[in-house]
Design an enzyme around this catalytic site. Sequence first.
Site, PDB file in Angstrom:
ATOM      1  N   GLY A  94      13.910 -15.665  41.831  1.00 46.23           N
ATOM      2  CA  GLY A  94      14.332 -15.756  40.436  1.00 46.23           C
ATOM      3  C   GLY A  94      14.928 -17.118  40.154  1.00 46.23           C
ATOM      4  O   GLY A  94      15.176 -17.909  41.064  1.00 46.23           O
ATOM      5  N   LYS A 115      20.206 -19.884  47.170  1.00 43.74           N
ATOM      6  CA  LYS A 115      20.210 -20.478  45.830  1.00 43.74           C
ATOM      7  C   LYS A 115      20.166 -22.000  45.964  1.00 43.74           C
ATOM      8  O   LYS A 115      21.044 -22.613  46.564  1.00 43.74           O
ATOM      9  CB  LYS A 115      21.449 -20.063  45.038  1.00 43.74           C
ATOM     10  CG  LYS A 115      21.460 -20.660  43.625  1.00 43.74           C
ATOM     11  CD  LYS A 115      22.781 -20.450  42.902  1.00 43.74           C
ATOM     12  CE  LYS A 115      22.899 -19.063  42.357  1.00 43.74           C
ATOM     13  NZ  LYS A 115      24.097 -18.910  41.466  1.00 43.74           N
ATOM     14  N   ASP A 210      29.476 -13.836  32.851  1.00 45.24           N
ATOM     15  CA  ASP A 210      28.020 -13.780  32.674  1.00 45.24           C
ATOM     16  C   ASP A 210      27.491 -12.414  33.111  1.00 45.24           C
ATOM     17  O   ASP A 210      26.517 -12.324  33.867  1.00 45.24           O
ATOM     18  CB  ASP A 210      27.344 -14.904  33.452  1.00 45.24           C
ATOM     19  CG  ASP A 210      25.929 -15.198  32.945  1.00 45.24           C
ATOM     20  OD1 ASP A 210      25.603 -14.765  31.818  1.00 45.24           O
ATOM     21  OD2 ASP A 210      25.163 -15.864  33.659  1.00 45.24           O
TER      22      ASP A 210
END
Length: 381
Positions: A94, A115, A210
């Site tokens: 993603g 990441k 978030d």
Amino acid sequence: MQVIPFHQILSRGIYVGVPSATVVIIIGLVVILLRNKRRHKSLGSQNQSRTIESDNTHSNVILEGRHIYFKFPVFSYEELEEATNKFDQSRELGSGGFGTVYYGKLKDGREVAVKRLFERNSCVQQFMNEIKILTGLRHKNLVSLYGCTSRTSRELLLVYEYIPNGTLGCHLHGNLAKPGSLPWPLRMRIAIETAKALSYLHASGIIHRDVKSSNLLLDHHFCVKVADFGISRLFPMFVSHVSTAPAGSPGYLDPEYYQFCELTEKSDVYSFGVVLIELISSKPAIIVTKAKDKISLANMAVKKIQKRAFTEFVDPSLCFEFDDKVKEMIISVANLAFQCLQRDGELRPSMDKVVEFLQKIENGKDDYLKHLEFRDAGFLN
């Protein structure tokens, strides 16, 4: 007696015996002393430089070295490049606002999510923030950080536990969505686990900032792992809010925070309210119509709830009209979502209260939420 200068003695090659030998020895000692002085001066500078670096390092790092950084293990760029097969596109899990996540496998056999932050200079703050936020956090519904690269690495990389079953968003309205794959009892459990994780964060003085379905990872048993702390903020005790520029995702952003730039724990509550509506409707936070218009799921749901028009937004696969028990629970959760979505943050419940209400709904003890009236809610303009 004529005295011959020493430089002439050397140039003429004259042998002068013991006195001249003594002079040569003295000169040699002076040269050695001068060399040692320069050497100690150089070493002193190096040691001072190391001390400064060490002081600067320890102001930010608890035990930096090859292995530890903010209490987390340090990985080299090369071993993570190897673990992800050189960040093969086929391993991409993603992509978000600050980086792309890849599947990887370490030499010790652990499966990880790596990441890779987009631009080193612009993402240092998010990199440091995420590490700092996750230091000391331990909760079964928060994703675990395994480690990271050092700040001097050619790229900034964060290494997380790999959660294999995608995100809640993917299962509700993404590529993994299938009618009936998330029955209502499972959705209730997901809501409760997410609420508990957020309640834990708030108790730890942290605002996630978030909260959204794509940041809620699911394992093989559909247990929740809240992820992505890149824009999270530490919330000091005894303050009403933190003044900061609005940050978050479209469709989930607290309108009060957006308007006044005052971040509070209730901003997470608003975002969680949107997630509750997603769980009820299986629709994304921003609905794109055939005419390419964009509709806010939260605003749409609030209007439907005020009109008691639940069938107009509840996912038909949840058997809302055929199972009275499920119908009562969904109405109660919708009413709770309505409270979370109030424009005035002070009217929203705390996450502790949200957990309490959800558990009561699950146990059938939610009489207060079943019969809420919304005539004077004052939500809409």
